[in-house]
Design a protein around this motif. Sequence first.
Motif, PDB file in Angstrom:
ATOM      1  N   ASN A  67      66.308  44.030  76.347  1.00 56.00           N
ATOM      2  CA  ASN A  67      66.939  43.610  75.097  1.00 56.00           C
ATOM      3  C   ASN A  67      68.450  43.598  75.312  1.00 56.00           C
ATOM      4  N   LEU A  68      69.041  42.420  75.208  1.00 53.51           N
ATOM      5  CA  LEU A  68      70.462  42.271  75.516  1.00 53.51           C
ATOM      6  C   LEU A  68      71.376  42.742  74.389  1.00 53.51           C
ATOM      7  N   ILE A  69      70.779  43.192  73.292  1.00 54.40           N
ATOM      8  CA  ILE A  69      71.579  43.716  72.188  1.00 54.40           C
ATOM      9  C   ILE A  69      71.669  45.235  72.237  1.00 54.40           C
ATOM     10  N   ASN A  70      70.524  45.901  72.392  1.00 53.69           N
ATOM     11  CA  ASN A  70      70.541  47.369  72.375  1.00 53.69           C
ATOM     12  C   ASN A  70      70.231  47.999  73.736  1.00 53.69           C
ATOM     13  N   GLY A  71      69.931  47.178  74.734  1.00 51.36           N
ATOM     14  CA  GLY A  71      69.713  47.691  76.083  1.00 51.36           C
ATOM     15  C   GLY A  71      68.327  48.245  76.331  1.00 51.36           C
ATOM     16  N   GLN A  72      67.429  48.160  75.354  1.00 51.04           N
ATOM     17  CA  GLN A  72      66.093  48.713  75.522  1.00 51.04           C
ATOM     18  C   GLN A  72      65.313  47.936  76.583  1.00 51.04           C
ATOM     19  N   ILE A  73      64.617  48.665  77.455  1.00 45.84           N
ATOM     20  CA  ILE A  73      63.813  48.059  78.510  1.00 45.84           C
ATOM     21  C   ILE A  73      62.352  48.420  78.279  1.00 45.84           C
ATOM     22  N   SER A  74      61.471  47.424  78.442  1.00 39.50           N
ATOM     23  CA  SER A  74      60.035  47.637  78.328  1.00 39.50           C
ATOM     24  C   SER A  74      59.349  47.072  79.564  1.00 39.50           C
TER      25      SER A  74
ATOM     26  N   LYS B 139      49.617  42.597  82.390  1.00 37.27           N
ATOM     27  CA  LYS B 139      48.415  41.974  81.842  1.00 37.27           C
ATOM     28  C   LYS B 139      48.428  41.994  80.311  1.00 37.27           C
ATOM     29  N   GLY B 140      49.582  41.724  79.750  1.00 38.58           N
ATOM     30  CA  GLY B 140      49.733  41.644  78.310  1.00 38.58           C
ATOM     31  C   GLY B 140      49.798  42.978  77.603  1.00 38.58           C
ATOM     32  N   LYS B 141      49.720  44.077  78.344  1.00 34.39           N
ATOM     33  CA  LYS B 141      49.721  45.408  77.742  1.00 34.39           C
ATOM     34  C   LYS B 141      51.039  46.102  78.041  1.00 34.39           C
ATOM     35  N   THR B 142      51.649  46.675  77.007  1.00 35.23           N
ATOM     36  CA  THR B 142      52.869  47.458  77.213  1.00 35.23           C
ATOM     37  C   THR B 142      52.509  48.780  77.862  1.00 35.23           C
ATOM     38  N   LEU B 143      53.094  49.023  79.028  1.00 35.38           N
ATOM     39  CA  LEU B 143      52.857  50.273  79.733  1.00 35.38           C
ATOM     40  C   LEU B 143      53.820  51.358  79.274  1.00 35.38           C
ATOM     41  N   LEU B 144      55.100  50.992  79.154  1.00 41.68           N
ATOM     42  CA  LEU B 144      56.124  51.970  78.786  1.00 41.68           C
ATOM     43  C   LEU B 144      57.318  51.244  78.206  1.00 41.68           C
ATOM     44  N   SER B 145      57.942  51.863  77.234  1.00 46.52           N
ATOM     45  CA  SER B 145      59.182  51.348  76.662  1.00 46.52           C
ATOM     46  C   SER B 145      60.214  52.463  76.569  1.00 46.52           C
ATOM     47  N   GLU B 146      61.468  52.101  76.785  1.00 48.11           N
ATOM     48  CA  GLU B 146      62.550  53.027  76.481  1.00 48.11           C
ATOM     49  C   GLU B 146      62.715  53.105  74.973  1.00 48.11           C
ATOM     50  N   ASN B 147      63.281  54.200  74.516  1.00 47.54           N
ATOM     51  CA  ASN B 147      63.719  54.274  73.130  1.00 47.54           C
ATOM     52  C   ASN B 147      64.889  53.323  72.916  1.00 47.54           C
TER      53      ASN B 147
END
Length: 805
Positions: free
Chosen positions: A98-105, A109-117
Amino acid sequence: MKYLQVSLSITLLFICLAGRAQTYERTVSGIKTKVNTIMVELEFYGPSTIRVVKYPEGKVFSKESLSVIQSPEKVKFSVQQQDDLLMLDSREVKVYLNLINGQISFKNKGKTLLSENENGASFVDFVDAGSKTYSITQSFVLDPEEFIYGLGQQQEGLMSKRGVELTMIQGNTEDYIPFFISNKGYGVFWDNYSPTTFKDTPSNTYFKSDVGDGIDYYFMAGGNADDVITCMRNLTGQAPMYPLWTFGFWQSRERYKSQDELVGVVKKFRELGVPLDGIIQDWQYWGNNYQWNAMDFVNPGFQQPQKMVNDVHELNAHMIISIWNSFGPMTKQYKELDSINALFSFETWPSSGYEAWPPRMDYPSGVRVYDAYNPKARNIYWKYLDKGLFSLGIDGWWIDSSEPDHLNPQPEDFDTETYLGSFRKVRNAFPLMTVGGVAEHQLAETKDKRLFILTRSAFAGQQRYGANLWSGDVVASWEALRNQISAGLNVSLSGLPYWNSDIGGFFLWDFNNPLNNPDYRELHVRWIEFGTFCPMMRSHGEGYPREIYQFGEKGNPTYDAIEKYINLRYSLLPYIYSTSWDVTTNHSSMMRALMMDFASDKNALDIDDEFMFGPSLLINPVTEAMYWKNKSEDKNMGMVEDFSVVKAKEVYLPEGSDWFDFWTGEKFNGGQNVKKEVPLDIIPIYVKEGSILPWGPEVQFATEKSWDTLEIRIYEGADGQFTLYEDENDNYNYESGKYSTISFKWNDNKKMLTIDSRKGYFPGMISNRKFNVKFVSENKGTGIGLSKEYDLVINYSGKKMSFKK
């Protein structure tokens, strides 16, 4: 007029969007961009491994990792930007920034494994020993039902690390590796060596380190835990093979006080006919505390050290010896290290020069830890180790206090200057550096002897140095025994495949007259039984000797149970050694948490008292007392052994396989709890259906007999495969292809056993051999003894053969 207003609005919208759009720079292995005031770099180290680096704008982040030895790879990946979202896609994993808040996910296979806060990265100004830097934090969001594992070794008895808070500073019985692995099929390695807090809550999971010029972590995706561990070992180094003899039985004591006593122990084992491969000399063979760690036999009990080593070798045993990371002021090493300013001043063990207990602090020892981060200091360390011990033929190293001991730590201690900056900055990597120094020097000197290093502490990457972590000076108790199981499994899930504990516990503080105490005698037997299924089987402890004959003689239940499991260990050597080859070649693990092989069974994800040993054996150690009681009619309330009633233990058999009772051959469906009777000499062992288990000959030491005749046990019910690995048992010729493999395959539908053509060659390889095949069923092909009758007797010369049952 309305048309002009609409046109003007659209133009202003495009101007606003253009003002918000972020630019990025594509690099050879990833991208680089700025989000607000933070620089963000993403690099592929493989199709499923991504390095994430963040640091404040205007700063330079340049780090040569102490753990990571892999370089970024040229991975095919695409980059797409949609509004404020940047996506990198390697086909194995998608990374969203995310280029606005810096969050990385991270997705697969279409499933979110991990996201930063959101806004989960934090940089707080910090002055580290006079240098301006930051304290850093990165937080993530985990799924509520997710399990995570790893993070090194702790003694709290937890399998899953959800809900824990850890202050990660290396200690005697607590070792920290900032890497966790999820049952969702990913792992995170936080590449930082300073004191770190890991904390997991339902809304926030974070690493917070005292010192860091930038945030630096690696995300690894995989279909299962083995895939993730493969990524971690690709990053930090492959685990080399140990010699065959290291997988036999080892005896130790704190301490053997003379060479006659040490050699006498080996002779006694040989006289009794109890197998033994290794003997260990603990500390103070160097003399008094002022000569601490002299790496020389100054103690008058060791006047002929070369004869001692030779005597051990002539008895077909091996010897390793205790070395430390600190030196007394009367040693040669101390003087040379001090001359290059490579000794630390904080308090370490032993703090007193007075050897009796309690210590006399008015006679300080002057012992100081050496700067293992300094290559010149590591050279000096090896010079004396080589001259004083390695030249005698010592077979391996027991590096004690490798964390190192840091007594009564003061804040200013962490300002201590090391070769790589403040001690605070690199504190947790000390064991990696000191073990690595010994390993690299020995390998540079000879490749005729494989590395074997027993060490009390570990860090990420240490597996590449032939390091086997032990759990430290644990206090003997039933709770401590149970806690060893999850401790060892989480070490394996941290990427380090070799681990062991002091069988019987190091300190016996909770037991009176322990060798004659029924409670302790049972505990010792149960610990022996557990240790049979650890990567190293080693009896050790202080205060009271632990050799088998200290517990009685043949015919005594305690003695017989200990002997039974030592013999069982040797019967399993073909299986164990082949599994160790799989560890080296395929990045496998020997001690396997149930989540590794049964990730789809929710009931297996947080079991902390059983595990797989290799691919086939399910082990459930007994971890509570069953066969002693207070003799109430005795006015002294003495304790006695009571074997009049056989007790039972409940065992969970994971879903996804059926299971054979190792002792009886009885078959059970998976996905259920069963009760197993556990007399003193029995623990629950179950064999996965489809397993092919090679069974070695009865021996007194690992290489006494060749494997020209092996029993092959087949557990029907599913297709199975096993690869028997053999080489010269020592040296590194296997790295250049001097080894052989024989693959056994069982087709359950066709009831067909196929033995493939032998692959490879090494000097001394067995050309013609016999395989005695037994199809296991109830009371057939069971227990530790060799079978008397066989279903197939196969004479094998190396060519492919098939047999129908």
